[in-house]
Design a protein around this motif. Structure first.
Motif, short mmCIF file in Angstrom:
data_model
loop_
_atom_site.label_atom_id
_atom_site.label_comp_id
_atom_site.label_asym_id
_atom_site.label_seq_id
_atom_site.Cartn_x
_atom_site.Cartn_y
_atom_site.Cartn_z
N VAL A 18 -3.88 50.70 2.51
CA VAL A 18 -4.01 49.42 2.71
C VAL A 18 -3.44 48.95 1.47
CG1 VAL A 18 -5.91 47.59 1.57
CG2 VAL A 18 -6.26 49.90 3.26
N ASN A 19 -3.11 50.08 0.83
CA ASN A 19 -1.83 49.33 -0.59
C ASN A 19 -0.96 49.81 -0.41
OD1 ASN A 19 -5.36 48.66 -2.23
ND2 ASN A 19 -5.34 50.42 -3.09
N ASP A 20 -0.35 49.75 0.66
CA ASP A 20 1.53 49.96 1.48
C ASP A 20 1.23 51.05 -0.07
OD1 ASP A 20 0.72 47.72 3.20
OD2 ASP A 20 1.21 46.73 1.53
N GLN A 21 1.13 51.92 -0.42
CA GLN A 21 1.46 53.03 -0.93
C GLN A 21 1.89 54.10 0.15
OE1 GLN A 21 -1.34 54.02 -3.48
NE2 GLN A 21 -0.54 53.69 -4.93
N LEU A 22 1.38 54.11 1.06
CA LEU A 22 1.77 55.26 2.45
C LEU A 22 1.61 53.64 3.90
CD1 LEU A 22 -0.58 57.79 2.28
CD2 LEU A 22 1.64 58.19 2.15
N LYS A 23 2.79 53.98 4.41
CA LYS A 23 3.01 52.76 5.19
C LYS A 23 2.77 53.80 6.84
CE LYS A 23 6.08 49.78 2.53
NZ LYS A 23 4.67 49.04 1.53
N GLU A 24 2.63 52.29 7.94
CA GLU A 24 2.67 53.04 9.06
C GLU A 24 4.36 53.94 8.87
OE1 GLU A 24 2.76 49.86 11.78
OE2 GLU A 24 0.61 49.91 11.04
N VAL B 87 -7.41 61.87 11.05
CA VAL B 87 -7.52 61.99 12.42
C VAL B 87 -7.90 61.88 13.30
CG1 VAL B 87 -6.44 64.20 13.51
CG2 VAL B 87 -5.71 64.30 11.65
N ASP B 88 -9.57 62.23 12.96
CA ASP B 88 -10.67 61.70 14.57
C ASP B 88 -11.00 60.28 13.88
OD1 ASP B 88 -11.13 64.55 14.54
OD2 ASP B 88 -12.59 64.04 13.23
N ALA B 89 -10.01 59.70 13.47
CA ALA B 89 -10.56 57.91 13.25
C ALA B 89 -8.93 57.60 14.28
CB ALA B 89 -10.84 57.18 11.74
N GLY B 90 -7.98 58.00 14.28
CA GLY B 90 -7.01 57.65 14.13
C GLY B 90 -6.02 56.60 13.54
N ILE B 91 -6.23 57.48 11.85
CA ILE B 91 -5.83 56.26 11.10
C ILE B 91 -4.40 57.16 10.92
CG2 ILE B 91 -5.38 55.88 8.60
CD1 ILE B 91 -7.67 54.57 10.63
N ILE B 92 -3.99 58.93 11.22
CA ILE B 92 -2.93 60.01 11.04
C ILE B 92 -3.43 60.04 11.49
CG2 ILE B 92 -3.26 59.66 8.12
CD1 ILE B 92 -3.95 62.41 8.40
N TYR B 93 -1.91 61.10 12.36
CA TYR B 93 -2.00 61.79 13.19
C TYR B 93 -0.63 63.11 12.59
CZ TYR B 93 2.48 59.55 13.67
OH TYR B 93 4.03 59.04 13.84
N LYS B 94 -0.46 64.28 13.48
CA LYS B 94 -0.42 65.85 13.19
C LYS B 94 1.25 65.37 14.01
CE LYS B 94 -4.54 67.85 11.51
NZ LYS B 94 -5.06 69.09 11.39
N GLY C 225 -0.42 50.80 12.97
CA GLY C 225 -1.67 50.14 13.31
C GLY C 225 -3.05 50.54 12.26
N ALA C 226 -2.91 51.99 11.11
CA ALA C 226 -3.87 51.84 10.31
C ALA C 226 -4.12 50.79 10.08
CB ALA C 226 -3.45 53.43 9.77
N LYS C 227 -3.62 50.98 8.18
CA LYS C 227 -3.83 49.58 8.29
C LYS C 227 -4.30 48.77 8.71
CE LYS C 227 -1.95 46.47 4.31
NZ LYS C 227 -1.12 46.16 3.53
#
Length: 127
Positions: A24-30, A59-66, A77-79
Motif C-alpha cells: 500500500v505504501n509503495d515500498q513493494l510494487k506490482e 497467496v490465497d488472497a491473490g496479493i502475491i504469487y509464487k 492489481g494487488a495495491k
C-alpha cells in the motif's frame, strides 16, 4: 520496519499486514519480489511456519504469487485490491458507527465535515 509484535494479535496476521502495508505504501510494487521466507525468519527471529502461514494468506488472497524456484512476487492489481479492502473495512469500522452516533446526537453531515476539518486543522489532536 519494526521487529516487535502486538501480543494481542496472532503474529502470522501481523506478518501479512506488514507486507500489505509495504504494498500500500509503495515500498513493494506490482511484480516486485518480496523477501523470502528464510529472509523474513532471519529478520523477525520467528518460526518458519508462522511466516509461511502469513504468506499463504497473501497467496490465497491473490496479493502475491509464487514462481517455483524463483520466489514470491507482488501480484498485478494487488495495491488496488488492498486499498479497496481497507476502504471497506474503514467504512464498516469507522464511518458507519460515526454516522449512527451522529444521527443519535442530531449532528448533521455539514457538522461532521466541519468537525473533521477542525480536527485536521488542529493536527488531529482532538477538539
Amino acid at each position: 520496519m519494526s521487529m516487535s509484535f502486538d501480543e494481542h494479535k496472532p503474529i502470522f496476521l501481523q506478518i501479512k499486514e506488514r507486507i500489505e502495508d509495504q504494498i500500500v505504501n509503495d515500498q513493494l510494487k506490482e511484480q516486485d519480489q518480496i523477501p523470502s521466507t528464510t529472509q523474513l525468519v532471519n529478520f523477525y527471529k520467528i518460526n518458519h511456519l508462522t511466516i509461511s502461514k502469513g504468506i499463504s494468506l497473501l497467496v490465497d488472497a491473490g496479493i502475491i504469487y509464487k514462481k517455483r524456484g524463483v520466489g514470491m512476487f507482488v501480484a498485478e492489481g494487488a495495491k488496488q485490491k488492498l486499498l479497496e479492502q481497507r476502504k471497506d473495512v474503514f467504512v464498516d469500522g469507522y464511518i458507519l458507527p460515526m454516522m449512527q452516533e451522529a444521527s443519535k446526537l442530531g449532528i448533521t453531515e455539514k457538522d461532521i465535515i466541519a468537525l473533521m476539518q477542525q480536527v485536521k486543522g488542529s493536527g488531529g489532536s482532538g477538539l
